[in-house]
Design a protein around this motif. Structure first.
Motif, PDB file in Angstrom:
ATOM      1  N   GLU A 287       0.822  -1.221   0.000  1.00 43.82           N
ATOM      2  CA  GLU A 287       0.000   0.000   0.000  1.00 43.82           C
ATOM      3  C   GLU A 287       0.847   1.258   0.000  1.00 43.82           C
ATOM      4  N   GLY A 288       2.009   1.200   0.641  1.00 42.72           N
ATOM      5  CA  GLY A 288       2.851   2.389   0.717  1.00 42.72           C
ATOM      6  C   GLY A 288       2.197   3.461   1.569  1.00 42.72           C
ATOM      7  N   PRO A 289       2.659   4.695   1.450  1.00 44.85           N
ATOM      8  CA  PRO A 289       2.077   5.789   2.243  1.00 44.85           C
ATOM      9  C   PRO A 289       0.695   6.161   1.725  1.00 44.85           C
ATOM     10  N   ASN A 290      -0.046   6.890   2.535  1.00 47.18           N
ATOM     11  CA  ASN A 290      -1.379   7.351   2.150  1.00 47.18           C
ATOM     12  C   ASN A 290      -1.277   8.261   0.918  1.00 47.18           C
ATOM     13  N   PRO A 291      -1.951   7.875  -0.189  1.00 49.93           N
ATOM     14  CA  PRO A 291      -1.855   8.701  -1.407  1.00 49.93           C
ATOM     15  C   PRO A 291      -2.615  10.020  -1.306  1.00 49.93           C
ATOM     16  N   ARG A 292      -3.398  10.182  -0.248  1.00 48.95           N
ATOM     17  CA  ARG A 292      -4.160  11.422  -0.003  1.00 48.95           C
ATOM     18  C   ARG A 292      -5.024  11.813  -1.210  1.00 48.95           C
ATOM     19  N   GLY A 293      -5.702  10.812  -1.757  1.00 56.46           N
ATOM     20  CA  GLY A 293      -6.642  11.059  -2.833  1.00 56.46           C
ATOM     21  C   GLY A 293      -6.030  11.087  -4.219  1.00 56.46           C
ATOM     22  N   ASN A 294      -4.718  11.086  -4.321  1.00 54.75           N
ATOM     23  CA  ASN A 294      -4.063  11.105  -5.632  1.00 54.75           C
ATOM     24  C   ASN A 294      -3.946   9.686  -6.184  1.00 54.75           C
ATOM     25  N   LYS A 295      -4.266   9.530  -7.451  1.00 50.77           N
ATOM     26  CA  LYS A 295      -4.168   8.215  -8.075  1.00 50.77           C
ATOM     27  C   LYS A 295      -2.725   7.933  -8.473  1.00 50.77           C
ATOM     28  N   ARG A 296      -2.281   6.726  -8.158  1.00 54.00           N
ATOM     29  CA  ARG A 296      -0.929   6.345  -8.536  1.00 54.00           C
ATOM     30  C   ARG A 296      -0.917   5.735  -9.936  1.00 54.00           C
ATOM     31  N   LYS A 297       0.207   5.871 -10.567  1.00 53.00           N
ATOM     32  CA  LYS A 297       0.375   5.290 -11.891  1.00 53.00           C
ATOM     33  C   LYS A 297       0.445   3.775 -11.779  1.00 53.00           C
ATOM     34  N   LEU A 298      -0.310   3.080 -12.624  1.00 50.28           N
ATOM     35  CA  LEU A 298      -0.312   1.622 -12.646  1.00 50.28           C
ATOM     36  C   LEU A 298       0.442   1.119 -13.869  1.00 50.28           C
ATOM     37  N   TYR A 299       1.139  -0.009 -13.679  1.00 50.90           N
ATOM     38  CA  TYR A 299       1.929  -0.605 -14.758  1.00 50.90           C
ATOM     39  C   TYR A 299       1.437  -2.026 -15.014  1.00 50.90           C
ATOM     40  N   LYS A 300       1.268  -2.375 -16.301  1.00 50.01           N
ATOM     41  CA  LYS A 300       0.909  -3.746 -16.651  1.00 50.01           C
ATOM     42  C   LYS A 300       2.138  -4.623 -16.496  1.00 50.01           C
ATOM     43  N   THR A 301       1.932  -5.807 -15.888  1.00 51.84           N
ATOM     44  CA  THR A 301       3.064  -6.691 -15.620  1.00 51.84           C
ATOM     45  C   THR A 301       2.846  -8.069 -16.236  1.00 51.84           C
ATOM     46  N   ASN A 302       3.913  -8.852 -16.236  1.00 50.51           N
ATOM     47  CA  ASN A 302       3.846 -10.200 -16.790  1.00 50.51           C
ATOM     48  C   ASN A 302       3.304 -11.231 -15.799  1.00 50.51           C
ATOM     49  N   ILE A 303       2.750 -10.758 -14.695  1.00 48.40           N
ATOM     50  CA  ILE A 303       2.110 -11.674 -13.739  1.00 48.40           C
ATOM     51  C   ILE A 303       0.598 -11.430 -13.719  1.00 48.40           C
ATOM     52  N   ASP A 304       0.110 -10.837 -14.820  1.00 48.31           N
ATOM     53  CA  ASP A 304      -1.330 -10.600 -15.001  1.00 48.31           C
ATOM     54  C   ASP A 304      -1.923  -9.688 -13.926  1.00 48.31           C
ATOM     55  N   LYS A 305      -1.126  -8.734 -13.466  1.00 48.57           N
ATOM     56  CA  LYS A 305      -1.609  -7.750 -12.492  1.00 48.57           C
ATOM     57  C   LYS A 305      -1.122  -6.368 -12.898  1.00 48.57           C
ATOM     58  N   ILE A 358       8.856   3.806   2.159  1.00 48.42           N
ATOM     59  CA  ILE A 358       8.634   2.498   2.784  1.00 48.42           C
ATOM     60  C   ILE A 358       9.421   2.400   4.086  1.00 48.42           C
ATOM     61  N   GLN A 359      10.675   2.874   4.056  1.00 50.13           N
ATOM     62  CA  GLN A 359      11.503   2.831   5.263  1.00 50.13           C
ATOM     63  C   GLN A 359      10.896   3.674   6.380  1.00 50.13           C
ATOM     64  N   ASN A 360      10.346   4.824   6.031  1.00 46.79           N
ATOM     65  CA  ASN A 360       9.699   5.672   7.046  1.00 46.79           C
ATOM     66  C   ASN A 360       8.512   4.957   7.679  1.00 46.79           C
ATOM     67  N   ILE A 361       7.742   4.238   6.877  1.00 51.01           N
ATOM     68  CA  ILE A 361       6.588   3.495   7.391  1.00 51.01           C
ATOM     69  C   ILE A 361       7.055   2.411   8.353  1.00 51.01           C
ATOM     70  N   ILE A 362       8.090   1.665   7.939  1.00 51.92           N
ATOM     71  CA  ILE A 362       8.600   0.566   8.759  1.00 51.92           C
ATOM     72  C   ILE A 362       9.148   1.091  10.086  1.00 51.92           C
ATOM     73  N   THR A 363       9.859   2.201  10.037  1.00 48.17           N
ATOM     74  CA  THR A 363      10.486   2.762  11.238  1.00 48.17           C
ATOM     75  C   THR A 363       9.451   3.083  12.313  1.00 48.17           C
ATOM     76  N   GLU A 364       8.269   3.501  11.885  1.00 46.34           N
ATOM     77  CA  GLU A 364       7.220   3.895  12.828  1.00 46.34           C
ATOM     78  C   GLU A 364       6.392   2.710  13.320  1.00 46.34           C
ATOM     79  N   LYS A 365       6.627   1.528  12.747  1.00 50.59           N
ATOM     80  CA  LYS A 365       5.828   0.358  13.092  1.00 50.59           C
ATOM     81  C   LYS A 365       6.506  -0.490  14.172  1.00 50.59           C
ATOM     82  N   ASP A 366       5.751  -1.498  14.672  1.00 59.40           N
ATOM     83  CA  ASP A 366       6.277  -2.415  15.674  1.00 59.40           C
ATOM     84  C   ASP A 366       7.327  -3.348  15.070  1.00 59.40           C
TER      85      ASP A 366
END
Length: 395
Positions: A287-305, A358-366
């Motif tokens: 999920e990463g950080p809160n996008p605050r209503g902004n849509k993130r860019k999506l990429y088509k991948t070779n794992i059908d996602k 991601i590192q900032n999120i982890i640092t604040e977690k248990d």
């Protein structure tokens, strides 16, 4: 003689009596056990064991030090630097405070009377040190990196004084934390016995399976033990866990199984992840950080996602070959390989910024969320069990 059960042979979370594998360091060619015994004999020195997570550092201490003499603690046990010696004292059963008394006889030979004298005491450093020395105890401070930086500095200062009084202590930490408060303390320079635990080789991990299944009277082919060792991600604990899962799936305790079948391996890998509680961790990372209503860019991948940058990072970490250290260049290459469209792919700057978040999120977690660390342009996988879950778990 009674037949051994699988749970007696393969022990992921306890001392592996039947499957212990002694290893030699490649730099000196000396057994780690011998190096630790020698380190503990040197008075006035602190022993520092550095090595990746789930590599058997604590098991090494349990092999060398009698269990009744080993006092295990973790960096997470110390929230407040002022409580260091109190916490250790309580761990070994010493009272934090109280009174002691003595009786003196006073008077002439014909008439003596008792005088009770009592004094209050408060548990202090010297009392704990003397107790350790009198009882031959050794403090093993595991996961030192989990303590806050201020607490680490305080503990380093306390241990500096304690080892001069022949207090025996072992500090266990991670390799990329080798610049922690212990190593940076100038007063400890020249007073540290360093033991660097290297990641397990596949051939060493294979010995766990070979020795264990032999104890159970079950044959395991070399190519099968090698495949398990690769998926064990240099971790003896994970190797033990997978072997135990195999035993459960083939019902080895009946005594009717003569050989490990190859078709059980992938089922065993997935079965092993059932008790690995990393689902929420993966969710947070993707999920990463809160996008605050902004849509993130999506990429088509070779794992059908279709994945955003955070999904791409997680997916790139789980790809083959499994690595516990990924450089920014390697992550970029893996992400590029995942994306199948000709659209512009994430550049290194975007990947780096996303990893910082991601590192900032982890640092604040248990603690359970601290499965990786982004440092010096390298993603360090701190917990091999997490990477194994990424590869074989359902999330």
């Amino acid at each position: 003689m009674n037949r051994l059960l699988a749970e007696q042979v393969f022990k992921p979370g306890a001392f592996p009596e039947y499957t212990y594998v002694s290893r030699k360091s490649t730099d000196l060619g000396i057994d780690y056990e011998l190096r630790l015994r020698q380190a503990l004999k040197v008075s006035g020195y602190l022993t520092s064991i550095i090595g990746p997570s789930k590599m058997g550092k604590t098991v090494l201490c349990e092999k060398v030090i009698a269990l009744e003499n080993l006092i295990e603690m973790s960096g997470v046990d110390f929230k407040d630097s002022e409580d260091f010696w109190n916490i250790i004292g309580v761990k070994v059963g010493l009272s934090v405070s109280g009174e002691f008394g003595e009786v003196n006889l006073k008077g002439n030979m014909e008439s003596k009377k008792e005088i009770n004298k009592s004094e209050k005491f408060v548990l202090n450093k010297d009392r704990v040190i003397e107790y350790f020395k009198d009882n031959g105890l050794v403090l093993v401070l595991d996961d030192f990196h989990y303590a806050s930086e201020d607490v680490q500095i305080h503990i380093a200062q306390q241990l500096k004084d304690a080892i001069r009084k022949e207090f025996k202590a072992i500090v266990i930490s991670l390799p990329h934390r080798a610049d922690d408060a212990i190593r940076k303390n100038a007063d400890l320079t020249g007073r540290i016995n360093s033991i660097n635990i290297e990641p397990w080789k596949e051939s060493e991990l294979e010995q766990i399976a070979i020795k264990g299944f032999r104890e159970l009277g079950i044959n395991i082919k070399n190519d099968i033990s090698k495949k398990i060792s690769i998926e064990s991600l240099t971790s003896p604990q994970l190797m033990q866990y997978i072997c135990l899962s195999i035993c459960t799936l083939i019902d080895s305790d009946t005594g009717n199984i003569k050989e490990v079948p190859e078709d059980v391996l992938e089922i065993a890998y997935k079965f092993t992840t059932i008790n690995l509680n990393y689902n929420d961790v993966v969710k947070i990372l993707k999920e990463g950080p809160n996008p605050r209503g902004n849509k993130r860019k999506l990429y088509k991948t070779n794992i059908d996602k279709e994945l955003d940058i955070y999904g791409l990072i997680v997916e790139s970490i789980r790809k083959n070959p499994p690595l516990v250290g990924l450089t920014l260049d390697e992550l970029k290459r893996r992400i590029d390989d995942l994306i199948i469209c000709d659209i512009k792919k994430p550049d290194k700057k975007t990947i780096r910024e996303s990893l910082n978040k991601i590192q900032n999120i982890i640092t604040e977690k248990d603690g359970i969320y601290k499965v990786l660390e982004w440092k010096d342009n390298v993603v360090h996988i701190l917990d091999p069990l997490f990477l194994f879950y990424l590869r074989w778990g359902t999330y």
